[in-house]
Design a protein around this motif. Structure first.
Motif, PDB file in Angstrom:
ATOM      1  N   GLN A   6       3.049  -0.172   5.647  1.00  9.03           N
ATOM      2  CA  GLN A   6       2.897  -0.331   7.039  1.00  9.03           C
ATOM      3  C   GLN A   6       4.309  -0.043   7.701  1.00  9.03           C
ATOM      4  O   GLN A   6       5.350  -0.690   7.593  1.00  9.03           O
ATOM      5  CB  GLN A   6       2.461  -1.853   7.408  1.00  9.03           C
ATOM      6  CG  GLN A   6       2.183  -1.901   8.785  1.00  9.03           C
ATOM      7  CD  GLN A   6       1.151  -1.546   9.595  1.00  9.03           C
ATOM      8  OE1 GLN A   6      -0.228  -1.799   9.047  1.00  9.03           O
ATOM      9  NE2 GLN A   6       1.201  -0.673  10.505  1.00  9.03           N
TER      10      GLN A   6
ATOM     11  N   VAL B 140       0.238  -5.967   6.997  1.00 11.15           N
ATOM     12  CA  VAL B 140      -0.663  -4.813   7.270  1.00 11.15           C
ATOM     13  C   VAL B 140      -1.706  -5.102   8.420  1.00 11.15           C
ATOM     14  O   VAL B 140      -2.079  -6.015   8.294  1.00 11.15           O
ATOM     15  CB  VAL B 140      -1.102  -4.204   6.165  1.00 11.15           C
ATOM     16  CG1 VAL B 140      -0.020  -3.530   5.246  1.00 11.15           C
ATOM     17  CG2 VAL B 140      -2.180  -5.016   5.057  1.00 11.15           C
ATOM     18  N   PHE B 148      -4.457   2.693   3.804  1.00 12.64           N
ATOM     19  CA  PHE B 148      -3.319   2.486   2.641  1.00 12.64           C
ATOM     20  C   PHE B 148      -4.203   2.433   1.116  1.00 12.64           C
ATOM     21  O   PHE B 148      -3.123   3.083   0.138  1.00 12.64           O
ATOM     22  CB  PHE B 148      -2.767   1.119   3.061  1.00 12.64           C
ATOM     23  CG  PHE B 148      -2.043   1.111   4.342  1.00 12.64           C
ATOM     24  CD1 PHE B 148      -1.246   2.084   4.824  1.00 12.64           C
ATOM     25  CD2 PHE B 148      -1.999  -0.009   5.063  1.00 12.64           C
ATOM     26  CE1 PHE B 148      -0.501   2.148   5.986  1.00 12.64           C
ATOM     27  CE2 PHE B 148      -1.384  -0.073   6.358  1.00 12.64           C
ATOM     28  CZ  PHE B 148      -0.691   0.971   6.650  1.00 12.64           C
TER      29      PHE B 148
END
Lengths: 658, 275
Positions: A6, B140, B148
């Protein structure tokens, strides 16, 4: 070291739109476009950017988080060379959530509309009825006015609870004439009850004080059934239970609990109590004196000898005279020496033209009996013929003649059962054998034979002739008498009861003295009632045990001819059942609550003039004592305490007076 | 005691006080022959409407907090939790703790209890899960987890392909085919992650360790990277499970709330018509 998945920052991470209904179809493949789908779910991404023109030249506008400006740059026509395949956008999580919410709303709304529009109101019933009310004929309309017709129109008008309660009364007729007033008691009676209670202040817990201040104390207010009785909670639901505070919030005299502050029980014997000295009997007569008093019977040793449980064991009933008292008192009741009361007696003739007239062996005087005076309307007989006319009329017409001659409010005195008529007929046949002819001749003004009638020798040898049922004719003093035949004598009972009805009008009845003269004989426990019996007789002992009492509510006088089955009457708001209290039949159990008094001197409360004095307002009926202390709360609180949770008001009190 | 703990203790104390006051009020009003179920019913309806208004409040982001009762959404959430927990007390007073028997009443009670319990579940999840989320993996966004995961799958496939290209029939390929292909294809072991069960992860890593002895020296580095990717994928699944739980309880709570409001209004109409 691994690079993070991220990345944050406006140059590296595009803004996510969680509130959109659609998401890019390429998102799962890891290559979402920067534009995202339209609001209608159409992909709007064809090129990486829309080049910007600056005159004839075009410049790449690809954002930094998508690697920035491309090396190729825009085509000559200004188009982006990096065309993307269009995706098929997917629904977002929010979309599915809204779908589920919408489905739930639609289902709920559909259910409500279905129930609303349904003709049957059973579907909207809040639950099954109690077993008492559940029946095939009981419908919604039986109890709810709103269920009649279109109930939806009642939503805004709001049905009146009292209207529904009126439907309850179609079945519950036992609640009397004032079912919606507090306790079912008329408004007028509340003033008396309230004023009596206000004089007995008690200590009130704080929360109860607040509840009381919020309670509507208007005695005129009517209460709907639903204020206390909640239905539709299943077959076994208890509809009648109330909390102690619910009871107390209306009451003026309040207290913390049954143990602390409950008023002591009223020990006033109820009207109709028979006077019986338990203490004297248990401590003396049935112990030391038993052999002398009851030579032919066994003295009772326990309470069960006289008191018997009712079928449901709720009440302890008293056995009858024969089982309880006769072993000792039967001899007193058999009154052989008593000559009886003269209801009809011929006086010595006053005139000469009297026709036949029997000769008395004893002097009869000129006075006539009390009952004869009633028949003659309270005046002395004008002539001997008037007495003969009276006897002739009664013999000829029977009971109707007696009824006709008695004044309206005195007619009860002539309703003898057994009747006096057979005795009078017998007396007429012996004393005036030609009475019918004599009366006929006398009425026509014809001369009659003034001969003296000799009572037949057969009668002389038997100066009194039993006619039956206590009536007999005495030839020696020319009287028709009644001698009580034993316990529960009907004539004595009739006369005493009728006498009590003269309460308040003794002075206005002309024959009152005549009546009271007979009553005094029947209420004289120590005298003979007659000059012929020098020793005490039993006929005047009725009122020694069967007390004259005054009902405090109505002020009516009555005689306790039978035992009161229970101190707590049917109309009381209090109830009591012996069943759960009496485990065995020993005296110990009974005397836990019913404690004998130490000593009760026997006082004869009956005297010849007692009845007269009561009727004339000179005295009140003497209190009834029974040699037992009144039941005290102390014996109750041993078990009925907050600890045992048996101190609820409804344990002993009912709400509806019946 | 820290600031948030003090605030929480304050709310608990106020809640207990209000609950006690409601109990005393019920006691007093019942003793006064007031129709307490009726008034507690009205109170409950007002509370449910207020609770449902929280959803509306969150939509009004364009309005300044000072214009809305309760201020910002955080305050609303605090009131939402407070009133929500208190509504169970009011519900108890309203029903008298009796089990409903009629169809409408049973439906309504089931909706209320479902809404309440799902709300309590959400409250517990929102208190427990964030702490657990910080214990594993990296932070996340829930919406990006598929992306991802795709990226990790691509990388592991590339590593395996490279190994196969170099040494032909490698044990690494067999290991991938046997254990990893399925693992990287999508979310796995969601239930185990929710109950904090790490056994699948350990088992997979053990398989990787067992595979090492069949590999040559250059392949060891690839296996090390694959092991890292296994852990990252497992962490992503962990976040997917926990963040998903944080979102999924609303799939129960909100529909039940909506049904509750509608049936409650219908119940109110019935009460007004028949009592």
């Amino acid at each position: 070291m691994t690079d993070p998945l991220q990345e944050f920052g406006w140059k590296k991470s595009s803004y996510e739109r969680p509130s959109d209904m659609w998401v890019c179809g390429q998102a799962c493949e890891g290559t979402p476009c920067a534009f995202g789908p339209t609001a209608k779910g159409q992909c709007q991404h064809r090129q990486a950017c829309v080049p910007k023109s600056n005159g004839p030249e075009f410049f790449c506008q690809r954002p930094l988080h998508l690697s920035g400006k491309c090396s190729e740059g825009p085509l000559e026509n200004g188009a982006c060379p990096n065309e993307f395949p269009q995706c098929k956008p997917r629904h977002s999580l929010l979309y599915f959530r809204r779908i589920v919410v919408g489905l739930s709303a639609a289902l709920s709304l559909a259910m409500c509309l279905l129930l609303w529009s349904g003709e049957s109101t059973e579907a909207i019933s809040p639950g099954p009825l109690t077993s008492h009310h559940a029946s095939s004929d009981v419908t919604c309309q039986s109890c709810h006015t709103a269920a009649t017709g279109d109930w939806t129109s009642k939503v805004l008008t709001h049905s009146t609870p009292l209207n529904d309660s009126a439907l309850c009364m179609k079945c519950h007729t036992e609640l009397g004439e004032n079912p919606f007033h507090s306790h079912g008691i008329a408004v007028e009676a509340w003033e008396t009850i309230s004023s009596a209670a206000s004089s007995k202040p008690g200590s009130t817990p704080f929360l109860l004080q607040v509840s009381t201040s919020l309670t509507d104390h208007d005695s005129h207010k009517q209460h709907a059934c639903s204020e206390c009785h909640q239905e539709h909670h299943g077959a076994k639901h208890d509809m009648v239970s109330m909390t102690n505070n619910q009871c107390q919030s209306c009451h003026q005299q309040q207290f913390a609990s049954f143990e602390h502050g409950h008023p002591e029980f009223d020990h006033t014997p109820p009207p109709g109590s028979i006077r019986f000295d338990h203490a004297a009997h248990f401590k003396r007569y049935l112990l030391d004196d038993a052999a002398r008093l009851m030579p032919d019977a066994l003295a009772p040793t326990d309470c069960q000898a006289c008191h018997q449980a009712s079928d449901d064991r709720s009440k302890m009933l008293t056995r009858g005279f024969e089982q309880m008292c006769s072993a000792c008192h039967e001899r007193d009741i058999k009154d052989r020496d008593f000559p009886g009361i003269a209801f009809f007696q011929l006086p010595s003739p006053a005139g000469d033209e009297i026709g036949e007239w029997p000769t008395a062996q004893q002097s009869t005087g000129t006075e006539i009996s009390g009952f004869m005076q009633l028949l003659l309307d309270g005046r002395p007989a004008d002539s001997d013929w008037e007495i003969k006319e009276l006897l002739h009329d009664i013999v000829r017409r029977g009971q109707s003649a007696i009824d006709e001659k008695l004044a309206n409010d005195l007619k009860g005195f002539g309703q003898f059962e057994p009747s006096i008529i057979p005795a009078l007929m017998h007396a007429q046949q012996v004393w005036f054998p030609n009475l019918h002819d004599e009366i006929a001749r006398h009425r026509e003004g014809m001369a009659v034979d003034n001969s003296v009638v000799d009572v037949p020798k057969a009668n002389l040898s038997a100066p009194q002739e039993e006619i039956g049922g206590g009536w007999y004719v005495r030839h020696d003093d020319l009287s028709v008498r009644y001698r009580p035949i034993g316990h529960a004598d009907p004539i004595a009972r009739l006369w005493l009861e009728q006498t009590l009805k003269l309460r308040g009008k003794v002075d206005s009845v002309p024959d009152a003295d005549s009546i009271l003269a007979v009553s005094e004989v029947l209420s004289n426990p120590t005298g003979s009632g007659s000059e012929l019996t020098p020793v005490p007789v039993a006929s005047g002992r009725c009122l020694s045990c069967h007390a004259v009492t005054r009902d405090p509510a109505t002020s009516e006088l009555s005689i306790a001819w039978s035992t009161t089955p229970n101190r707590i009457g049917q109309n009381s708001l209090t109830r009591f059942s012996h069943a759960p209290h009496v485990h065995d039949t020993s005296n110990t159990v009974c005397q836990t609550c019913h404690i004998l008094e130490d000593s009760v001197p026997f006082v004869s409360t009956s005297s010849p003039s007692m009845l007269t004095n009561i009727l004339k307002g000179n005295s009140e009926p003497s209190p009834v004592t029974c040699g037992i202390h009144g039941v005290s709360m102390n014996s109750c609180v041993k078990c009925h305490s907050s600890e045992s949770k048996l101190d609820n008001c409804q344990q002993c009190h009912r709400y509806h007076a019946r | 005691m820290t600031g948030p703990q003090q605030r929480r203790m304050g709310w608990i104390l106020v809640g207990l006080l209000v609950a006690t006051a409601l109990g005393i009020t019920n006691h007093i009003l019942t003793a006064s022959h007031v129709r307490t179920p009726y008034y507690f019913g009205w109170l409950l309806l007002v509370m449910v409407v207020f609770l449902a208004a929280f959803g509306v409040r969150k939509k009004l982001t364009f309005l300044p907090p000072t214009l809305i009762f309760g201020g910002n959404a955080a305050n609303w959430l605090r009131f939402h939790i407070f009133i929500g927990l208190l509504s169970a007390v009011v519900f108890g007073h309203h029903t008298g703790l009796r089990l409903p028997t009629g169809f409408v009443e049973t439906t309504l009670a089931a909706l209320f209890l479902g809404t309440f319990l799902s709300g309590v579940t959400g409250l517990i999840l929102s208190r427990v899960i964030p702490a657990r989320l910080t214990s594993r993996g990296e932070e996340v966004l829930f919406e990006r987890i598929p992306m991802f995961r795709s990226r990790l799958r691509t990388e592991v496939e590339e590593l395996v392909a490279a190994a196969a290209e170099k040494s032909g029939d490698s044990a690494l390929v067999e290991f991938y085919e046997t254990h990893l292909k399925e693992f990287f294809s999508g979310p796995k072991h969601i239930l185990e992650h929710l109950i904090a069960n790490k056994r699948p992860r350990r088992r997979l890593l053990q398989h990787a360790q067992n595979c090492r002895r069949f590999l040559n020296e250059p392949e060891h580095a690839q296996l090390d990277r694959i092991t890292q990717l296994i852990q990252m994928k497992d962490d992503l699944d962990f976040h997917l499970a926990l963040q998903g739980a944080l979102k999924m309880w609303l799939f129960v709570h909100l529909p039940l709330t909506c049904g509750l409001l509608i049936v409650a209004v219908f119940h109110l109409l019935l009460v007004h018509a028949f009592t």
